[in-house]
Design a protein around this motif. Structure first.
Motif, short mmCIF file in Angstrom:
data_model
loop_
_atom_site.label_atom_id
_atom_site.label_comp_id
_atom_site.label_asym_id
_atom_site.label_seq_id
_atom_site.Cartn_x
_atom_site.Cartn_y
_atom_site.Cartn_z
N ALA A 1 102.48 124.09 -34.64
CA ALA A 1 103.78 124.72 -34.84
C ALA A 1 104.76 124.23 -33.78
CB ALA A 1 103.65 126.24 -34.81
N GLY A 2 104.77 122.92 -33.56
CA GLY A 2 105.52 122.35 -32.45
C GLY A 2 107.02 122.50 -32.53
N GLU A 3 107.54 122.75 -33.71
CA GLU A 3 109.00 122.87 -33.83
C GLU A 3 109.53 124.20 -33.27
OE1 GLU A 3 107.23 124.20 -37.80
OE2 GLU A 3 106.83 122.72 -36.24
N HIS A 4 108.64 125.15 -32.98
CA HIS A 4 109.08 126.47 -32.51
C HIS A 4 108.67 126.75 -31.07
CE1 HIS A 4 110.11 127.29 -36.64
NE2 HIS A 4 108.87 127.17 -37.04
N THR A 5 108.10 125.78 -30.37
CA THR A 5 107.48 126.06 -29.07
C THR A 5 108.47 126.58 -28.04
OG1 THR A 5 105.90 124.29 -29.52
CG2 THR A 5 106.04 125.09 -27.26
N GLU A 6 109.52 125.82 -27.78
CA GLU A 6 110.47 126.21 -26.74
C GLU A 6 111.12 127.56 -27.05
OE1 GLU A 6 109.93 121.84 -26.29
OE2 GLU A 6 110.22 123.19 -27.97
N GLU A 7 111.45 127.77 -28.31
CA GLU A 7 112.08 129.04 -28.71
C GLU A 7 111.15 130.22 -28.45
OE1 GLU A 7 113.64 131.14 -32.87
OE2 GLU A 7 113.05 129.03 -32.83
N GLU B 1 102.55 110.99 -47.74
CA GLU B 1 101.49 111.36 -46.80
C GLU B 1 101.77 110.80 -45.41
OE1 GLU B 1 97.63 111.76 -49.79
OE2 GLU B 1 98.17 109.80 -48.95
N LEU B 2 102.23 109.58 -45.34
CA LEU B 2 102.57 108.99 -44.05
C LEU B 2 103.70 109.74 -43.38
CD1 LEU B 2 102.31 105.19 -44.93
CD2 LEU B 2 100.75 106.52 -43.49
N ASP B 3 104.68 110.17 -44.16
CA ASP B 3 105.79 110.96 -43.60
C ASP B 3 105.29 112.29 -43.05
OD1 ASP B 3 107.54 108.96 -44.27
OD2 ASP B 3 108.30 109.94 -46.08
N PHE B 4 104.37 112.93 -43.78
CA PHE B 4 103.80 114.19 -43.33
C PHE B 4 103.04 113.99 -42.02
CE2 PHE B 4 99.99 116.91 -43.19
CZ PHE B 4 100.61 118.14 -43.02
N ILE B 5 102.25 112.93 -41.93
CA ILE B 5 101.49 112.65 -40.72
C ILE B 5 102.44 112.39 -39.54
CG2 ILE B 5 99.99 110.95 -39.62
CD1 ILE B 5 98.58 110.70 -42.36
N ALA B 6 103.49 111.61 -39.78
CA ALA B 6 104.45 111.32 -38.71
C ALA B 6 105.10 112.60 -38.20
CB ALA B 6 105.51 110.35 -39.22
N GLN B 7 105.43 113.50 -39.13
CA GLN B 7 106.03 114.77 -38.73
C GLN B 7 105.02 115.62 -37.96
OE1 GLN B 7 107.19 117.23 -42.02
NE2 GLN B 7 108.44 118.59 -40.77
N ARG B 8 103.79 115.59 -38.42
CA ARG B 8 102.75 116.41 -37.82
C ARG B 8 102.44 115.98 -36.38
NH1 ARG B 8 99.41 120.93 -39.61
NH2 ARG B 8 97.73 120.99 -38.11
N THR B 9 102.51 114.69 -36.11
CA THR B 9 102.11 114.16 -34.80
C THR B 9 103.27 113.85 -33.88
OG1 THR B 9 102.07 111.90 -35.69
CG2 THR B 9 100.02 113.16 -35.81
N ALA B 10 104.50 114.08 -34.31
CA ALA B 10 105.67 113.65 -33.56
C ALA B 10 105.70 114.20 -32.14
CB ALA B 10 106.95 114.03 -34.30
N ARG B 11 105.25 115.43 -31.95
CA ARG B 11 105.31 116.05 -30.62
C ARG B 11 103.92 116.29 -30.04
NH1 ARG B 11 108.90 120.84 -29.48
NH2 ARG B 11 109.03 119.74 -27.50
#
Length: 350
Positions: free
Chosen positions: A213-219, A291-301
């Protein structure tokens, strides 16, 4: 406590990296062709590696009905790991409290603390860690527990450890044996602002699931620190983030070792319970563009790469979150690669 908005130079980030305790989150992963006995033995061996490298905590996660994951009974696995290590703290990351009666959890972890002293951590989560049908079987009920039930469950659990029930509380006449007076270090786990606020209100240390859930960490961490109320357990906020890490000397090896987990993520997204995938089969898999887009989003952070890349990713995360501790969830498919990833990452913190 460091302020979350303070900018840090690259040198300062690396210095801060070396100050932060390093921990491991494990799922007792079963590799393709291996048995459940192999999986739990592998978890014990990884804990021993982590201890030899100076890691601070080794936690196991609760999951049910997943063919590739053997960590369905954290208390039992913790006992096995603690018996075969000497110093490292061992705990749950976490026990999914809606699946269990608070009294049972208090007795289990009170027993663990009686056995292994102050090496036991109890990380608590509110997600089921499984599908609805399995959750119903665990709870022996078809009634779904809403978010409003969780704080009371958590208060009951803490009460069994401390004896802090009021005279009119329905639990006041009950006693956890072992449990009362044998409280482990309790953490609240979460992946949202809701859990952050519960941890803050109760004055508990908070572990955030940045690894999914990396998109919500700082918040979430900002909310936790803003709302924190000191307690007998904790005077000031103390936050940890879990991040997926896969370090290897060769970028090609990083890629190979990461692919089986990526395929499992894709299958779970489709509602499946994936069987273990070999590295060879994963390399041969033809990913679609979606699928590649999902993986890129999943691993971005997350932190996948050679040691230099992993160092920069972790330093950046510490700069933006000011986390007090890091919990590393392995992204590697094979046991030797998981151990090597820990070794390389530990060197960054030496």
């Amino acid at each position: 406590m460091r302020e979350s908005t303070r900018p840090l130079s690259v040198e300062r980030e690396v210095t801060e990296l070396r100050k932060v305790p390093l921990n491991v989150l494990d799922l007792a992963t079963r590799e393709a062709g291996a048995s459940n006995a192999d999986a739990v033995a592998g978890s014990i061996r990884l804990a021993q590696v982590a201890e030899s490298l100076g890691f601070h905590r080794f936690w196991v996660a609760e999951h049910h009905g997943m063919p590739a994951v053997a960590s369905s009974a954290p208390a039992v696995l913790i006992a096995g790991i603690a018996a075969r290590t000497e110093r490292i703290r061992v705990g749950s990351g976490g026990v999914m409290l809606p699946n269990h009666a608070p009294l049972v959890v208090a007795e289990q972890f009170g027993t663990l603390r009686a056995l292994y002293g102050d090496r036991i951590d109890l990380g608590i989560g509110r997600a089921p860690g499984t599908d609805p049908a399995t959750a119903s079987a665990l709870r022996r009920s078809t009634d779904a527990l809403g978010a409003e039930d969780f704080p009371q469950q958590l208060l009951d659990l803490l009460g069994f450890f401390s004896g802090g029930f009021g005279p009119n509380d329905p639990m006041a006449g009950l006693r956890a044996v072992p449990g009362l007076g044998d409280e482990p270090r309790v953490w609240l786990l979460g992946s949202s602002g809701y859990s952050a606020q519960v941890a803050a209100a109760l004055g508990l240390p908070f572990a955030f699931a940045h690894h999914f859930a990396g998109e919500h960490t700082e918040e979430a961490l900002a909310l936790y620190r803003e709302k924190f109320q000191p307690s007998a357990a904790l005077e000031a906020p103390h936050a940890m983030i879990a991040v997926t890490v896969l370090a290897a000397d060769d970028p090609d090896e990083v890629h190979r070792q990461s692919l089986p987990a990526m395929i499992s993520f894709l299958q779970m997204r489709r509602g499946l319970k994936p069987e273990p995938v070999t590295v060879e089969d994963a390399v041969a898999y033809e990913f679609s563009r979606l699928e590649l887009d999902f993986i890129a989003q999943r691993t971005a952070r997350q932190a996948f790469g050679t040691p230099d890349v992993v160092r920069d990713r972790l330093a950046s995360l510490l700069a933006s979150t000011c986390a007090d501790e890091l919990m590393l969830a392995s992204g590697a498919a094979e046991a030797d690669a998981r151990a090597r990833s820990l070794e390389l990452t530990a060197q960054l913190f030496a």
